[in-house]
Every structure is written in structure tokens, then in C-alpha cells.
Design an enzyme around this catalytic site. Structure first.
Site, PDB file in Angstrom:
ATOM      1  N   ALA A 188     -86.901  -9.386  30.417  1.00 35.10           N
ATOM      2  CA  ALA A 188     -86.287 -11.355  31.393  1.00 35.10           C
ATOM      3  C   ALA A 188     -85.963 -12.529  30.157  1.00 35.10           C
ATOM      4  O   ALA A 188     -85.818 -13.214  30.515  1.00 35.10           O
ATOM      5  CB  ALA A 188     -87.052 -11.536  32.670  1.00 35.10           C
TER       6      ALA A 188
ATOM      7  N   ARG B 134     -72.689 -14.636  27.880  1.00 33.89           N
ATOM      8  CA  ARG B 134     -71.272 -14.246  28.847  1.00 33.89           C
ATOM      9  C   ARG B 134     -71.451 -14.885  30.274  1.00 33.89           C
ATOM     10  O   ARG B 134     -70.402 -14.478  31.262  1.00 33.89           O
ATOM     11  CB  ARG B 134     -71.522 -12.852  28.526  1.00 33.89           C
ATOM     12  CG  ARG B 134     -70.391 -12.583  27.446  1.00 33.89           C
ATOM     13  CD  ARG B 134     -70.900 -11.148  26.575  1.00 33.89           C
ATOM     14  NE  ARG B 134     -70.199 -10.177  28.227  1.00 33.89           N
ATOM     15  CZ  ARG B 134     -70.341  -8.652  28.834  1.00 33.89           C
ATOM     16  NH1 ARG B 134     -71.230  -8.551  27.748  1.00 33.89           N
ATOM     17  NH2 ARG B 134     -69.724  -8.301  28.821  1.00 33.89           N
TER      18      ARG B 134
HETATM   19  C1  UD1 Z   1     -81.225  -1.892  25.205  1.00 31.94           C
HETATM   20  C2  UD1 Z   1     -81.717  -0.556  24.285  1.00 31.94           C
HETATM   21  C3  UD1 Z   1     -80.556   0.663  24.481  1.00 31.94           C
HETATM   22  C4  UD1 Z   1     -80.286   0.575  25.710  1.00 31.94           C
HETATM   23  C5  UD1 Z   1     -79.510  -0.891  26.712  1.00 31.94           C
HETATM   24  C6  UD1 Z   1     -79.286  -0.374  28.103  1.00 31.94           C
HETATM   25  C7  UD1 Z   1     -82.638  -0.912  22.699  1.00 31.94           C
HETATM   26  C8  UD1 Z   1     -82.889  -1.863  21.137  1.00 31.94           C
HETATM   27  N1  UD1 Z   1     -81.908  -1.091  23.002  1.00 31.94           N
HETATM   28  O1  UD1 Z   1     -80.087  -2.660  24.008  1.00 31.94           O
HETATM   29  O2  UD1 Z   1     -80.598   1.623  23.670  1.00 31.94           O
HETATM   30  O3  UD1 Z   1     -78.606   1.640  26.201  1.00 31.94           O
HETATM   31  O4  UD1 Z   1     -81.101  -1.813  25.962  1.00 31.94           O
HETATM   32  O5  UD1 Z   1     -78.475  -1.745  28.644  1.00 31.94           O
HETATM   33  O6  UD1 Z   1     -84.315  -1.513  23.227  1.00 31.94           O
HETATM   34  N2  UD1 Z   1     -84.192  -8.251  26.347  1.00 31.94           N
HETATM   35  C9  UD1 Z   1     -85.595  -9.530  26.416  1.00 31.94           C
HETATM   36  N3  UD1 Z   1     -86.289 -10.033  24.809  1.00 31.94           N
HETATM   37  C10 UD1 Z   1     -85.196  -9.853  23.861  1.00 31.94           C
HETATM   38  C11 UD1 Z   1     -84.362  -8.358  23.772  1.00 31.94           C
HETATM   39  C12 UD1 Z   1     -83.672  -8.196  24.626  1.00 31.94           C
HETATM   40  O7  UD1 Z   1     -86.887  -9.591  26.922  1.00 31.94           O
HETATM   41  O8  UD1 Z   1     -85.992  -9.934  22.310  1.00 31.94           O
HETATM   42  C13 UD1 Z   1     -84.616  -7.998  27.155  1.00 31.94           C
HETATM   43  C14 UD1 Z   1     -82.881  -8.817  28.045  1.00 31.94           C
HETATM   44  O9  UD1 Z   1     -83.032  -9.984  28.131  1.00 31.94           O
HETATM   45  C15 UD1 Z   1     -82.686  -7.449  28.489  1.00 31.94           C
HETATM   46  C16 UD1 Z   1     -83.208  -6.399  27.933  1.00 31.94           C
HETATM   47  O10 UD1 Z   1     -84.339  -6.788  27.702  1.00 31.94           O
HETATM   48  O11 UD1 Z   1     -83.006  -7.834  30.255  1.00 31.94           O
HETATM   49  C17 UD1 Z   1     -82.258  -5.614  27.110  1.00 31.94           C
HETATM   50  O12 UD1 Z   1     -82.134  -6.681  26.245  1.00 31.94           O
HETATM   51  P1  UD1 Z   1     -80.134  -5.627  26.082  1.00 31.94           P
HETATM   52  O13 UD1 Z   1     -80.089  -6.852  25.366  1.00 31.94           O
HETATM   53  O14 UD1 Z   1     -79.505  -6.330  26.732  1.00 31.94           O
HETATM   54  O15 UD1 Z   1     -80.813  -4.284  24.872  1.00 31.94           O
HETATM   55  P2  UD1 Z   1     -79.176  -3.617  23.984  1.00 31.94           P
HETATM   56  O16 UD1 Z   1     -78.940  -4.622  23.018  1.00 31.94           O
HETATM   57  O17 UD1 Z   1     -78.175  -3.258  25.672  1.00 31.94           O
END
Ligand code: UD1
Ligand code: CA
Length: 466
Positions: free
Chosen positions: A9, A15
Site C-alpha cells: 500500500a 492519477r
Molecule cells: C504489478 C506486477 C504486474 C501485474 C500488475 C497487476 C510487478 C513487478 N508487476 O505491476 O506483473 O500484472 O501489478 O496490477 O510486481 N507498490 C508498493 N511499492 C512499490 C511499488 C508498488 O507498495 O514500490 C504497490 C502499489 O501501491 C500497488 C501494487 O504494489 O498497490 C502494484 O504496484 P503497481 O505499480 O501498480 O504495479 P504494476 O507495475 O502495475
């Protein structure tokens, strides 16, 4: 089998264009994160760790629970880096059993059903495997793709790192994974950020599992919407409709009549007895309990209300923090404010406002009244336009109206004041002192007719200047 749950989280949610951290935006009246925590709790895990980052202090302040631990991720270097921050909170991970799992959920994916997660956990645990929740999407753009060889999952490739052939794969990673806890620290420690986004991808542990001879399995949820995340207000609005439709279907399933299941909004908990009927446009907030045989007319708002059996609430009524007795008739256009307690067979009619008022059985205020800070007995009739003057500009005072009182229309009752049992108040009175029992009390100027009166005559206009 012991289960850890890590909820990611820390992401910003740019966005959303909002000062509120993304995971605190409400869906069906509760923050997105609260839905995920409720789902996590339904799985009875050993521990739940929330990884926060952007707006982390606000997230912690808004997220209560002695069963929750928090880990801060700052800066946010990817999903793998996020899970790493939870490691210190996942105690005793060296002594785990082979079947022990750590389930990763996303704080912005609110509607996953526990049954879908239980199926994933059961499959992973039975095979001592790494489990991935996957879905097949007609348009997989942006998602990590599930790469299989001879049917077996071998790795996940992120969209930005994928070749044209890999981008054609329609099976995608939802992000939800069940990871064998014993391997977690080792795999995370081997992650690198040599990829298109310069991030530590959690998804890279899939290839590590294969290399270590750990089986990798994939299960699918009951429905695709269970895996949808919120990145924008458009997605939030879409998932709100899904959540509301699910609630409406559950109400229909248990026998509640809904004039239109697409036009009811429940932002909290609504519980209905038998033979409850709800017309279009109603909003239920907080905890609302409706007994048996209740009719709610169109466009009513009920917040933290308990309504007993047989009551009818007519159109456009607004009721908050109140208890409504059995066989009452409310509205149309009634406003029932906090602290109102109505006994059975009470009638509160159009443009009547009540606040902090206890009203006894069979009493009626049918038109255009304000009844505030009042104790009203049984079988009282409050005439149209009656006002309890409860506020002297500094303090609030109580009005006591005993059983069987009749208050004539357009009376003002200046509190503190008591109307004794069976008192009769003449219309248009301003009552400032106790009205004795069983007698007519009134304050009224004598009616007079002026015989010599003549209607006013219009003055002749001045001649216009030339
Ligand atoms: C991620 C997955 C992808 C999947 C997609 C589904 C990875 C590398 N990729 O991509 O395979 O299809 O989710 O939606 O895991 N978050 C953190 N800290 C961070 C980065 C993210 O807490 O440093 C949390 C975000 O708040 C979010 C979730 O992890 O709730 C996913 O992050 P997001 O950046 O949306 O991942 P995607 O790049 O879309
Ligand atoms: Ca995402």
C-alpha cells in the site's frame, strides 16, 4: 500451515489527482485498504503486515487494528522491494514448515473474494508451490505476462520488458501471490533492478522458484473484477458499481425486494428482515438494521438507523442516528436527526424535523414541525407548524410533553417547559410556563375588527417634468 499476509500500500496513486492517499479513497463507504484488510482477516492469518509509503502516516492513522503490523517503504523501488520491507515483521521465518505461505495482496485491489484466495492458498500449500493468481484478459496491455513452457509457468515478464511475442500472451499476473515463506528472504535477497523500470520486481521470484526446483502453480479467481485495481477515479467508480451490484444481489438472494438493484447504494452494512421492500434511489450509510415487513419509499437516506417491524418510510426522508419503532409512518420529506427514538405507531409527517427527541407510542407530528430536545409521551398530537424553542442563543433546554397532550397548530413551546398530561394548547399560542393537566391553555391576542377602516388608495402620480 501458517499464513502471513503482506498488503502492498505504498504506491502514490498519482492519477487519482487527490491529496488523500490512494488506498484511503472510499469504496462502498470504506477505504479501499479496509476492504483488503477485511478479506485478509477472513483467511485467519498468523499476521498481517501493511507496507505503507506515500501518505503512510495518514494510512496508519486511518487503519485500526491490534492484529496489524506496519512497515514503511521509502522510497518505493518496486513490488519486490516493498515485500522486503515487511521481512522484519514476519518473525520466525527461518523455522517455518514447508507448507507455510506468505500471501501478497495489493491495498488498491479491494474486491477479491476470500474463496478465490483460499483456492490459491490450498493449491500452493498442497504442492509446496509458489502460487500465482492469474486471469486471461482480451487486452493484457500493461500487465505482467505469464510465460509457460509445456504448460508449466516458467517466469513472469513485465509489459515494458516483454518481446512482441510475449506481449501476445493474454494470461496475466494479477499481482496476488502465495509464496513459500521459507524461500521468501532468499529469493528477495537475489532480486536485482536491471530492467526497463529500474525496479525490484517481485515477479522475478517466479524464475528463481523454477531454478530452485520449487513448483509454480496458477489458479484463477471466480471473476475478473476480483483482481481489478484502482489507479484512477474512473476505475474507482467502476468498482463502486461492481461492489454495489454485489450487495444488491446478496439482498435479493436473501429475499429483499429492490425496485431496481442498480439504484440502491449501501455504504456500510445493511441488514434486512423478511419482506422488506426498498424503492429506487435509497442510500444506506453506516449500520442500518431493518426489521420485518418494512417499506422504504424512493430517495430516502438512512444512516446508522434501526427500524422495527411493520414501519413505512415514505419518499425523500432523511434519517440519521435514530431508532424507529414498529408500525411507524415516516415522511414523505421527514428529517429525523441524531438522538431521535420513536416508540411504536408514531407518525412523523412531511417537513417535520426531530432531534434528540423521545416520542411515545401513537403520537403524531404530521406537518411542518420542529421537535428538538424533547420528551413526548403517548398519544400526543402535535399540530401543524408547532416549534419547540429549545435554544436561547446560549444553551439548549428540554420540552416535556406528557401523555395525551393536544398542541394546537402554530404553537411555540419555549423551553424549558412542561405540558402536563392531557393539556390542550390553543392554536397559535406561545407557551413559556407549565400548562396544567387536562385544561385548555392559550395565549392569544383578542380578535378585533375595525369598522372605520378604509382600504388604502393609490396616490396620484406627479406630473412628468418636461
Ligand atoms: C504489478 C506486477 C504486474 C501485474 C500488475 C497487476 C510487478 C513487478 N508487476 O505491476 O506483473 O500484472 O501489478 O496490477 O510486481 N507498490 C508498493 N511499492 C512499490 C511499488 C508498488 O507498495 O514500490 C504497490 C502499489 O501501491 C500497488 C501494487 O504494489 O498497490 C502494484 O504496484 P503497481 O505499480 O501498480 O504495479 P504494476 O507495475 O502495475
Ligand atoms: Ca497497477
Amino acid at each position: 500451515m501458517s499464513l502471513n499476509i503482506v498488503i502492498l500500500a505504498a504506491g502514490q496513486g498519482k492519477r487519482m489527482n487527490s491529496a488523500l492517499p490512494k488506498v484511503l479513497h472510499p469504496l462502498a463507504g470504506r477505504p479501499l485498504l479496509a476492504h483488503v484488510i477485511a478479506t485478509a482477516r477472513a483467511l485467519h492469518p498468523e499476521r498481517i503486515v501493511v507496507v505503507d509509503g506515500h501518505g503512510g502516516d495518514a494510512v496508519r492513522a486511518a487503519t485500526q487494528g491490534s492484529d496489524l503490523q506496519f512497515a514503511r517503504q521509502e522510497p518505493q523501488l518496486g513490488t519486490g522491494h516493498a515485500v522486503m520491507q515487511a521481512l522484519p515483521a514476519l518473525a520466525e521465518i527461518v523455522t517455518v514448515g514447508q507448507a507455510d505461505l506468505t500471501l501478497v495482496l495489493y491495498g488498491d485491489v479491494p474486491l477479491t473474494r476470500p474463496a478465490s484466495l483460499q483456492a490459491l492458498i490450498a493449491a500452493a500449500s498442497a504442492q509446496h508451490a509458489l502460487g500465482i493468481l492469474t486471469v486471461h484478459l482480451p487486452d493484457p496491455t500493461g500487465y505482467g505476462r505469464i510465460v509457460r513452457e509445456a504448460g508449466q509457468v516458467t517466469r513472469i515478464v513485465e509489459h515494458k520488458d516483454a518481446s512482441a511475442a510475449e506481449r501476445a500472451i493474454v494470461e496475466v499476473n494479477t499481482g496476488i501471490m502465495a509464496i513459500p515463506t521459507g524461500h521468501l528472504a532468499g529469493w528477495l535477497g537475489r532480486l536485482s533492478n536491471g530492467n526497463a523500470q529500474g525496479e525490484y520486481y517481485l515477479t522475478d521470484i517466479v524464475a528463481m522458484a523454477v531454478a530452485d526446483g520449487v513448483p509454480v502453480i496458477a489458479t484463477q479467481p471466480g471473476a475478473v473484477w476480483e483482481t481489478l485495481g484502482v489507479n484512477s477515479k474512473i476505475q474507482l467508480a467502476e468498482l463502486e458499481r461492481v461492489a454495489q451490484r454485489n450487495t444488491a444481489d446478496a439482498l435479493l438472494e436473501q429475499g429483499t425486494t429492490l425496485a431496481d438493484p442498480a439504484r440502491i447504494d449501501v455504504r456500510g452494512m445493511l441488514s434486512c428482515g423478511r419482506d422488506v421492500s426498498i424503492d429506487v434511489g435509497c442510500v444506506f450509510e453506516g449500520d442500518v438494521v431493518l426489521g420485518n415487513d418494512i417499506v422504504i419509499g424512493p430517495n430516502c437516506v438512512l444512516k446508522n438507523v434501526h427500524v422495527r417491524a411493520g414501519t413505512v418510510i415514505n419518499a425523500f426522508s432523511h434519517i440519521e442516528d435514530a431508532e424507529i419503532g414498529a408500525f411507524c409512518r415516516i415522511g414523505p420529506y421527514a428529517r429525523i436527526r441524531p438522538g431521535t427514538v420513536l416508540d411504536e405507531h408514531v407518525h412523523i409527517g412531511n417537513f417535520v424535523e426531530t432531534k434528540n427527541a423521545q416520542i411515545g407510542a401513537g403520537s403524531k407530528a404530521n406537518h411542518l414541525s420542529y421537535v428538538g430536545d424533547s420528551t413526548v409521551g403517548k398519544s400526543v398530537n402535535i399540530g401543524a407548524g408547532t416549534i419547540t424553542c429549545n435554544y436561547d442563543g446560549v444553551n439548549k433546554h428540554r420540552t416535556v410533553i406528557e401523555d395525551g397532550v393536544f398542541v394546537g397548530s402554530d404553537s411555540t413551546l419555549v423551553a424549558p417547559v412542561t405540558l402536563r398530561a392531557g393539556a390542550y394548547i390553543g392554536a397559535g399560542s406561545t407557551i413559556t410556563r407549565e400548562a396544567p393537566a387536562g385544561k385548555l391553555t392559550l395565549t392569544r391576542a383578542k380578535q378585533a375588527t375595525i369598522d372605520a377602516w378604509k382600504p388604502p388608495v393609490k396616490k396620484p402620480k406627479d406630473e412628468p417634468k418636461t
